[in-house]
Design a protein around this motif. Structure first.
Motif, PDB file in Angstrom:
ATOM      1  N   ARG A 144      50.187 -78.546   6.148  1.00 42.34           N
ATOM      2  CA  ARG A 144      51.091 -77.393   6.144  1.00 42.34           C
ATOM      3  C   ARG A 144      51.195 -76.841   7.548  1.00 42.34           C
ATOM      4  O   ARG A 144      50.192 -76.646   8.234  1.00 42.34           O
ATOM      5  N   LYS A 145      52.394 -76.558   7.944  1.00 40.75           N
ATOM      6  CA  LYS A 145      52.606 -75.989   9.260  1.00 40.75           C
ATOM      7  C   LYS A 145      52.558 -74.470   9.150  1.00 40.75           C
ATOM      8  O   LYS A 145      53.245 -73.872   8.327  1.00 40.75           O
ATOM      9  N   LYS A 146      51.731 -73.836   9.983  1.00 41.53           N
ATOM     10  CA  LYS A 146      51.634 -72.383   9.990  1.00 41.53           C
ATOM     11  C   LYS A 146      52.762 -71.814  10.835  1.00 41.53           C
ATOM     12  O   LYS A 146      53.126 -72.372  11.863  1.00 41.53           O
ATOM     13  N   SER A 147      53.302 -70.697  10.395  1.00 40.66           N
ATOM     14  CA  SER A 147      54.352 -70.065  11.187  1.00 40.66           C
ATOM     15  C   SER A 147      53.736 -69.383  12.405  1.00 40.66           C
ATOM     16  O   SER A 147      52.611 -68.896  12.365  1.00 40.66           O
ATOM     17  N   ASP A 148      54.475 -69.365  13.480  1.00 45.77           N
ATOM     18  CA  ASP A 148      53.996 -68.756  14.709  1.00 45.77           C
ATOM     19  C   ASP A 148      53.985 -67.234  14.582  1.00 45.77           C
ATOM     20  O   ASP A 148      54.796 -66.638  13.886  1.00 45.77           O
ATOM     21  N   TYR A 149      53.050 -66.603  15.287  1.00 41.05           N
ATOM     22  CA  TYR A 149      52.950 -65.145  15.292  1.00 41.05           C
ATOM     23  C   TYR A 149      54.041 -64.563  16.172  1.00 41.05           C
ATOM     24  O   TYR A 149      54.240 -64.984  17.297  1.00 41.05           O
TER      25      TYR A 149
END
Length: 84
Positions: A7-12
Motif C-alpha cells: 500500500r502506498k502511503k499518502s504524502d504529508y
C-alpha cells in the motif's frame, strides 16, 4: 506463492501558512482553584480542631468537626471529577 501488494502511503501536506492554530479550551478554569481550596479548608478545619483540643472551629459539634473537615475534602474530590 503470490506476493501481496504494497500500500502506498499518502504524502504529508502541511496546513496552509495563513491558518491560525486551533486552541482547545474546556472553559473550566474554576475547577482546580475550587478543588484546592476545598482540600485546604478541610485540612485546616481538622488541624485546627486537633490543635485547639476541640474548642475551635465549632466547639458544640465535638467530634463532628472531624466529619465536617472530611466533608470539605470529599467535596474537593467531587469537584475534581469536573477537571478536564
Amino acid at each position: 506463492m503470490p506476493k501481496s501488494r504494497l500500500r502506498k502511503k499518502s504524502d504529508y501536506t502541511p496546513p496552509p501558512s495563513g491558518a491560525a492554530p486551533v486552541k482547545i479550551s474546556s472553559g473550566r478554569g474554576w475547577v482546580a482553584p475550587l478543588m484546592l481550596a476545598l482540600f485546604l479548608v478541610g485540612l485546616v478545619w481538622i488541624v485546627t480542631y486537633y490543635v485547639t483540643s476541640g474548642t475551635w472551629p465549632v466547639s458544640s459539634w465535638g467530634n463532628w468537626n472531624i466529619l465536617a473537615g472530611f466533608g470539605f475534602i470529599a467535596a474537593g474530590f467531587g469537584v475534581s471529577t469536573q477537571w478536564k
